[in-house]
Design a protein around this motif. Structure first.
Motif, PDB file in Angstrom:
ATOM      1  N   ALA A   1       1.070  17.286   5.846  1.00  0.00           N
ATOM      2  CA  ALA A   1       2.221  17.133   6.720  1.00  0.00           C
ATOM      3  C   ALA A   1       2.908  15.815   6.401  1.00  0.00           C
ATOM      4  CB  ALA A   1       1.801  17.167   8.186  1.00  0.00           C
ATOM      5  N   MET A   2       4.210  15.769   6.700  1.00  0.00           N
ATOM      6  CA  MET A   2       4.975  14.520   6.598  1.00  0.00           C
ATOM      7  C   MET A   2       5.630  14.273   7.947  1.00  0.00           C
ATOM      8  SD  MET A   2       6.839  14.741   2.880  1.00  0.00           S
ATOM      9  CE  MET A   2       7.518  13.080   3.046  1.00  0.00           C
ATOM     10  N   ILE A   3       5.629  13.027   8.361  1.00  0.00           N
ATOM     11  CA  ILE A   3       6.188  12.658   9.651  1.00  0.00           C
ATOM     12  C   ILE A   3       7.065  11.434   9.464  1.00  0.00           C
ATOM     13  CG2 ILE A   3       4.342  11.065  10.386  1.00  0.00           C
ATOM     14  CD1 ILE A   3       4.536  12.468  13.176  1.00  0.00           C
TER      15      ILE A   3
ATOM     16  N   GLY B   1       0.804  -1.215   0.000  1.00  0.00           N
ATOM     17  CA  GLY B   1       0.000   0.000   0.000  1.00  0.00           C
ATOM     18  C   GLY B   1       0.837   1.266   0.000  1.00  0.00           C
ATOM     19  N   ALA B   2       2.164   1.124   0.058  1.00  0.00           N
ATOM     20  CA  ALA B   2       3.054   2.293   0.091  1.00  0.00           C
ATOM     21  C   ALA B   2       3.652   2.568  -1.286  1.00  0.00           C
ATOM     22  CB  ALA B   2       4.167   2.066   1.100  1.00  0.00           C
TER      23      ALA B   2
ATOM     24  N   SER C   1       4.494   6.417   2.768  1.00  0.00           N
ATOM     25  CA  SER C   1       3.225   5.780   3.139  1.00  0.00           C
ATOM     26  C   SER C   1       2.135   6.829   3.229  1.00  0.00           C
ATOM     27  CB  SER C   1       3.374   5.056   4.488  1.00  0.00           C
ATOM     28  OG  SER C   1       4.381   4.063   4.418  1.00  0.00           O
ATOM     29  N   THR C   2       0.964   6.481   2.699  1.00  0.00           N
ATOM     30  CA  THR C   2      -0.178   7.398   2.660  1.00  0.00           C
ATOM     31  C   THR C   2      -1.124   7.114   3.825  1.00  0.00           C
ATOM     32  OG1 THR C   2      -1.454   5.922   1.251  1.00  0.00           O
ATOM     33  CG2 THR C   2       0.027   7.476   0.148  1.00  0.00           C
ATOM     34  N   PRO C   3      -2.063   7.999   4.094  1.00  0.00           N
ATOM     35  CA  PRO C   3      -2.973   7.796   5.231  1.00  0.00           C
ATOM     36  C   PRO C   3      -3.766   6.495   5.175  1.00  0.00           C
ATOM     37  CG  PRO C   3      -3.083  10.069   4.487  1.00  0.00           C
ATOM     38  CD  PRO C   3      -2.257   9.338   3.482  1.00  0.00           C
TER      39      PRO C   3
ATOM     40  N   ALA D   1      -5.726  11.884   8.584  1.00  0.00           N
ATOM     41  CA  ALA D   1      -6.101  11.683   7.179  1.00  0.00           C
ATOM     42  C   ALA D   1      -5.329  12.571   6.211  1.00  0.00           C
ATOM     43  CB  ALA D   1      -7.595  11.933   7.011  1.00  0.00           C
ATOM     44  N   GLU D   2      -4.523  13.487   6.721  1.00  0.00           N
ATOM     45  CA  GLU D   2      -3.764  14.388   5.850  1.00  0.00           C
ATOM     46  C   GLU D   2      -2.263  14.316   6.113  1.00  0.00           C
ATOM     47  OE1 GLU D   2      -5.648  18.054   6.745  1.00  0.00           O
ATOM     48  OE2 GLU D   2      -4.881  18.180   8.786  1.00  0.00           O
ATOM     49  N   THR D   3      -1.850  13.297   6.894  1.00  0.00           N
ATOM     50  CA  THR D   3      -0.444  13.147   7.252  1.00  0.00           C
ATOM     51  C   THR D   3       0.146  11.915   6.588  1.00  0.00           C
ATOM     52  OG1 THR D   3      -0.849  14.180   9.409  1.00  0.00           O
ATOM     53  CG2 THR D   3       1.188  12.924   9.161  1.00  0.00           C
ATOM     54  N   PHE D   4       1.237  12.100   5.841  1.00  0.00           N
ATOM     55  CA  PHE D   4       1.944  11.009   5.186  1.00  0.00           C
ATOM     56  C   PHE D   4       3.204  10.696   6.003  1.00  0.00           C
ATOM     57  CE2 PHE D   4       0.351  10.969   0.580  1.00  0.00           C
ATOM     58  CZ  PHE D   4      -0.831  11.629   0.901  1.00  0.00           C
TER      59      PHE D   4
END
Length: 645
Positions: A156-158, A66-67, A87-89, A118-121
């Motif tokens: 955002a990215m974490i 899924g990534a 990786s997506t939400p 839901a908006e953080t990758f």
């Protein structure tokens, strides 16, 4: 295979693809990606958890399905040299950061930062072969993942970031910032890990232009997994490194280097003629066009008196320090060196360091590799994780006469990566009986002298100097300025006011203090970090404060210092000498052997304190005369002259 070549012409080709669960093709692609990641993460044994019992490599994570996956190569059909995952939400429940923090803390952290799940990758698993790291592949892959996230709508990215090799600082250059309170040691990675966050609405730090270009081009670089070049074996770096340049090629490289130069550095070479002597080296990385031009001017200027280029030997040391068994095969060493270079020219590899005060230009390995080799013989006494911890510490040294031995020993042993040195005095002829210096250094400030010598051991040390000594005006900056508060103070000055005032500041800030008294091997330790109410100098001065010690006469200063060092425990020689100071003796008697011993004692204490090992407050004597007396011998005494005759 559809590939993307970096927009500025760099020789990197990146393919991007997404893998969904299900199907033999996807499973095989994931297997090969995991093998690539695990082999690079294993890093010649540094992270043993990525090696399987049968000698293979494993990095199994459900997050892979899924990534998005990004693979970088030097040639379109060449083997992969680097990789990063986005990786997506949709798979947010599996994020590494969520597992690291726990779901509740993870979601609270995002809310505090103004983002939702839901908006953080999440970007993770940035791995690059050794020989490609210094050539910029990591930058392109990281920029590519960020560009893809922005293109896909990330707010955002974490991600988790290691700290041992400066990965956290690498991400800071892309606009990420570390989340306070999230740093902790992770056994699997054998290093401290910290959570880092990037707000997509902000520029991507110093690489903003590259990320913006890649954002526009990301869709064209995507390919189906079956076209990503994952068939066959991934190929190790040695499969693609090519042959080492021959002697003629190397000679050509040297001529090119010598054709470079930097006239503006000629002024630095003459800096000792000015009010402030120079003591900072100049670094050049020939992968940068600007540095090549600057180095060209330097060599044309005539300021370079000597060029030292032992990069061949350094590379051999690097690969054999990682894998000592290679020493038995010169051919294996040559192959490992070629793999390390990855096709790069030897002259371009690493860093050229210019020392203006000596006129020497020295070719060295890149910083982290240089430090790995330089401290390789510490292993078995100080392991690599401890060495990295010590290099993150800040050390202050007051008094660079006796203190110079401590400062140089610290630098040699790798105790501290950041230093602040304070001394108002300059080198005189009578100092040459105990300081490591030459007659050409006479008249040079002792801070400058020590800083130069330390930077000749490690040109990447962060050193600040206070050539005016420690005063009320500079005290605060010395203890808390620059890169942050000190982790340890070495106090070796002769001025009673400064000795007490420095301890007053150290106690308020919780900074441990070590001192060598240079008589009978006296080591003094005050653990103000553990005992914030501990009396200064173990209470030997009673309630005396620094303000009580201003405007002392020479005799009063001597009396105070004798009280500090406990006159009842002085050696017979120093006791006899005290009454002659100012009459038949010009000052305190000191020997090079005692100063060298003091450097060893303070280094041992500092190392244990900074690593959290036992080293309590107190006074400890290493009296060599007592410890080496005849009755201490562990073997039978020799026959006397009379017995022999």
């Amino acid at each position: 295979m559809n590939v993307f070549s970096a927009p500025d012409g760099a020789p990197w080709h990146v393919s991007a693809f997404r893998l969904d669960a299900g199907g033999q093709e996807q499973a095989e692609a994931v297997r090969r990606i995991r093998e690539l990641r695990a082999r690079i993460l294993f890093d010649h044994g540094r992270r043993p958890d990525f090696r399987t019992t049968d000698g293979g490599y494993a990095d199994d994570q459900d997050l892979d399905f899924g990534a998005w996956h990004f693979v970088g190569r030097r040639e379109p059909d060449g083997p992969p040299l680097g990789y990063v995952r986005l990786s997506t939400p949709e798979t947010g429940e599996l994020f590494q950061t969520r597992a690291y923090l726990g779901s509740q803390v993870y979601e609270e952290l995002l809310r505090e930062c103004g983002f939702g799940t839901a908006e953080t990758f999440e970007h993770s698993r940035l791995v690059v072969e050794h020989q490609a790291r210094k050539l910029g592949l990591g930058v392109y892959l990281n920029a590519f993942a960020m560009a893809a996230a922005r293109c896909l709508g990330a707010k955002a990215m974490i991600g988790t970031s290691g700290t041992a090799d400066g990965q956290d600082r690498f991400h800071e250059r892309f606009g990420f910032h570390a989340i306070p309170g999230t740093r902790r040691y992770v056994e699997r990675y054998t290093e401290d890990v910290v959570i880092m966050l990037y707000r997509s609405a902000l520029p991507a730090g110093e690489h903003a232009g590259l990320v913006e270009q890649l954002e526009d081009l990301f869709p064209a670089a995507t390919v189906p997994a079956r076209e990503a070049g994952l068939g066959g074996e991934f190929g190790r770096a040695s499969d693609v490194c090519g042959q080492a340049p021959d002697v003629a090629d190397r000679a050509s490289d040297v001529r090119e280097i010598r054709a470079c130069g930097e006239r503006l550095a000629a002024a630095s070479a003459r800096a000792d003629d000015g009010a402030e002597p120079c003591w900072r080296p100049v670094h050049f990385e020939l992968g940068r066009a600007e540095d090549r031009a600057r180095l060209r001017e330097l060599l044309d200027s005539g300021a370079v008196r000597e060029v030292r280029d032992t990069i061949e030997d350094q590379l051999a040391e690097l690969v054999t320090s990682r894998e000592p068994r290679l020493r038995s095969s010169p051919e294996a060493v040559e192959r490992a060196v070629a793999e390390q270079l990855g096709g790069a020219g030897r002259q371009e590899y690493g860093t050229w360091v210019w020392y203006p005060w000596s006129g020497r230009l020295v070719h060295l390995l890149p910083r982290e590799e240089f430090r790995l080799v330089r401290t390789d013989r510490n292993r078995g006494r100080i392991d690599r994780a401890q060495q990295r911890r010590l290099l993150g510490c800040r050390v202050g040294v007051i008094g660079l006469s006796v203190g110079s031995s401590a400062a140089l020993t610290f630098a040699m042993e790798g105790i501290g990566g950041s230093f602040r040195l304070a001394d108002f005095d300059t080198l005189s002829v009578s100092n040459l009986n105990r300081l490591r210096a030459g007659v050409h250094h006479l008249g040079l400030n002792k801070c400058v002298l020590a800083a130069r010598q330390m930077l000749e051991l490690d040109p990447w040390l962060d050193i600040e100097i206070h050539p005016g000594g420690l005063t009320d005006e500079t005290m605060e900056e010395f203890f808390s300025g620059g890169t942050g508060p000190l982790d340890l103070l070495v106090e070796e000055c002769d001025t009673p006011y400064v000795k007490v005032a420095a301890r007053e500041h150290a106690r308020v800030l919780g900074i441990p203090v070590v001192m060598d008294a240079n008589d009978r091997g006296l080591l003094d330790v005050e653990r103000f970090d553990l005992e914030p109410q501990r009396p200064l100098l173990h209470g030997l001065l009673g309630d005396t404060t620094s303000r009580d010690l201003t405007d002392l006469t020479p005799q009063q200063a001597v009396d105070v210092i004798l009280t500090m060092v406990d006159r009842e425990r002085l050696s017979p020689e120093l006791t006899a000498a005290v009454g002659q100071i100012g009459t038949t003796l010009s000052s305190w008697p000191q020997l090079a052997s005692g100063v060298a011993l003091g450097g060893a004692l303070t280094a041992e204490a500092a190392r244990r304190i900074l690593l959290g090992l036992p080293r309590p407050s107190g006074r400890f004597y290493t009296d060599l005369e007592v410890l080496t007396s005849g009755d201490r011998s562990t073997v039978a005494p020799s026959l006397s002259v009379q017995e022999i005759s």
